[in-house]
Design an enzyme around this catalytic site. Structure first.
Site: not given
Ligand code: GUN
Length: 282
Positions: A52, A96, A119
């Protein structure tokens, strides 16, 4: 042999568009910022967070990283989120998942301001997606739709089968396919005669999290297979799908790595730009 749906290439084109948008805002004196919070030492999460950060650099988005100890309390985490909610230079907040077991994930998700919820996990954003009136779409399902659109694969009237019913992928995926007039079936661990259902799929999306779960006998000749899985098998990164044998029957298939994964991150960048625009009245 099927055609490969190259998520890496599609993600590059999405990120190029985002970079242009970020640059436009910069010209108007507006910077775009994304805060990413990681609690604990989950190795997969660490890789996601590093990716990211790279995508932020590529698109001109300022990345704020908060790497917190495994023992961080829920109150401490929510207090950080409250600070970020009020911080003008932060347009998007992502915590996350998964979080350590002593933290209530839903409480943390609900603490994020819906306007910064890039998200699209907050219940108010989930509700808005349900009725089709949304600002953000959840990154992985939206990335999958973007791949299908890029390759001109029509959804309308198709039998779409989603394996997995998570809040992150399965449920919102079903919703987005319905918005596009797909006929959607959602399968899960309690589904009976799974192969009978998957064999009817024109578009099969697997988000199970088990290596070698989808085999050639489960798919129809000429179908489209989207593999959301991120598994390790014999030390190698692989998806849910037995790639070689399923590719021999499918018309289109996503690889792992290089399929859905890069799209998730590209859509996160797109959502962060959208958030910044909205917060600045644009
Ligand atoms: N863990 C796995 N995929 C994601 C996601 O798309 N967003 C977040 N915040 N955590 C994750």
């Amino acid at each position: 042999m099927s055609k490969i749906l190259d998520g890496k290439a599609v993600s590059e084109s999405v990120k190029e568009q985002v970079a242009l948008g970020v640059n436009e805002l910069k010209k108007a004196g507006i910077s775009v910022g994304l805060a990413v919070i990681l609690v604990g030492n989950n190795p997969a999460s660490k890789i996601y967070v590093a990716n990211k950060k790279k995508a932020c650099e590529a698109t001109g988005i300022k990345s704020f990283e908060y790497i917190l100890d495994e023992n961080t309390t829920q109150d401490e985490l929510i207090s950080l989120i409250n600070t970020l909610n009020a911080e003008k230079s932060v347009n998007g907040i992502l915590c996350q998942l998964p979080l350590p077991p002593h933290i209530n994930e839903q409480a943390v998700i609900e603490a994020i301001s819906p306007d910064k919820d890039v998200d699209a996990f907050h219940i108010s954003n989930v509700g808005r997606i349900m009725v089709g009136n949304f600002d953000f779409l959840p990154c992985t399902p939206a990335g999958i739709i973007e791949i299908l659109d890029y390759y001109n694969i029509k959804i309308e009237g198709k039998n779409c089968v989603v394996i997995g019913r998570s809040n992150i992928v399965g449920k919102p995926m079903a919703m987005l396919l319905m918005h596009r007039n797909g006929t959607v079936t959602v399968c899960h661990s309690k589904t009976k005669n799974l192969a009978d259902i998957t064999k009817n799929a024109d578009i099969l999306i697997s988000s199970v999290g088990k290596a070698n779960f989808v085999t050639a006998d489960m798919v129809k000749e000429g179908c489209v297979v989207i593999d959301v899985g991120m598994n390790r098998s014999e030390g190698k990164l692989c998806g849910d799908v037995c790639f070689e044998e399923v590719a021999a029957k499918a018309e289109y298939i996503t690889p792992v790595p290089g399929g859905v994964g890069p799209m998730t991150i590209a859509i996160l960048m797109k959502n962060t730009l959208t958030a910044a625009k909205k917060q600045n009245g644009r």
